[in-house]
Design an enzyme around this catalytic site. Structure first.
Site, PDB file in Angstrom:
ATOM      1  CE1 TYR A  50      -3.932   2.197   0.623  1.00  0.00           C
ATOM      2  CE2 TYR A  50      -2.590   3.182   2.345  1.00  0.00           C
ATOM      3  CZ  TYR A  50      -3.708   3.206   1.533  1.00  0.00           C
ATOM      4  OH  TYR A  50      -4.600   4.240   1.642  1.00  0.00           O
TER       5      TYR A  50
ATOM      6  CE  LYS B 168      -3.691   4.769  -1.814  1.00  0.00           C
ATOM      7  NZ  LYS B 168      -4.703   5.246  -2.791  1.00  0.00           N
TER       8      LYS B 168
END
Length: 275
Positions: free
Chosen positions: A150, A154
């Site tokens: 993740y 991002k």
């Protein structure tokens, strides 16, 4: 604020991806309230309709990993604003992630944003106006273990957004990236691998006693976009942590190592308690 929110959005068209729940749903409602014409796009057309129908928006089933489908929707709507919001998460020990999970999060969180940019940005440049808003995360500004995939995606979204903004500024196109810490949405309860538990990780572990309301966050996003800000980092505690990380990276890295060790202890204790 340079532009009152209502004045900025009234009569403008917007596409919101990942609009079937959480941040996307709240962004859609806030945009309609501000006077925009909104297309609620989500992989699940039923949830998109559940958000869109009560507010007079349009619902569309859209897989952001399908570049042709994204292009077709953008060509049809010719949006003034594109909110690349769709995203997924996985949390757990990195060695437990499968290649399929790595590919899935890259496809949605990175390629999904790229597909939106590739479809909408040339149109906006040709028109000389428009705004692209990319949903990233504090995970795109600071690195934390146990959400490695993740964090990777991002960081990519933040880098893409800031680089694109430097090009877009002279062409009449705005680019904003939004980086919240924990927002109280269903994503906190998804993507668990092994003993990972999202709400403990974000709320108990990182000391976020009260996750940010998605409604409050949506209002903050609309204000930031109306001001054509490069980045929204929220809440205040997140901004403080981000600045500390920039000035004292060694301290933050050591804190991250301790944080992962504490998480592993909590995960083991929870697993024992539920046997």
């Amino acid at each position: 604020m340079t532009h009152p929110v209502g004045q900025h959005y009234a009569g403008r068209s917007a596409i919101v991806t990942g609009a079937g729940s959480g941040i996307g749903a709240c962004l859609s409602r806030a945009l309609v309230t501000a006077g925009a014409s909104v297309v609620c796009a989500d992989l699940d057309g039923t949830t998109a309709a559940a958000v869109a129908d009560p507010i007079g928006a349009r619902a569309v089933a859209l897989d952001v990993t399908d570049a042709a489908a994204v292009q077709a929707l953008v060509d049809e709507v010719e949006p003034d604003l594109l909110f690349n919001n769709a995203g997924i998460t996985f949390g757990g020990e990195t060695e437990d992630l499968t290649l399929e999970q790595w590919n899935a999060i890259i496809d949605v969180n990175i390629r999904g944003v790229v597909h939106g940019v590739a479809a909408a940005y040339p149109l906006m440049v040709e028109r000389g106006s428009g705004q692209i808003v990319n949903t990233a995360s504090m995970g795109g500004l600071m690195a934390a273990g146990l959400i490695t995939s993740y964090v990777m995606t991002k960081h990519a979204v933040v880098g893409l957004s800031l680089a694109l903004r430097s090009e877009a500024a002279a062409k009449g196109v705005g680019v904003t990236v939004v980086c919240p810490s924990a927002v109280d949405t269903p994503i906190l309860d998804k993507g668990h691998v092994g003993m990972f538990h999202g709400r403990d990780y974000y709320l108990k572990g990182q000391g976020v006693r009260h996750p940010l309301s998605p409604e409050v966050f949506a209002d903050q996003v609309l204000e930031a976009v109306a001001e054509n800000r490069a980045m929204l980092v929220t809440p205040r505690t997140a901004r403080i942590a981000w600045r500390l990380g920039r000035y004292f990276p060694g301290f933050i890295q050591r804190s991250s190592v301790r944080f992962v060790a504490e998480q592993r202890k909590w995960q083991e204790a929870r697993a024992l308690a539920t046997r």
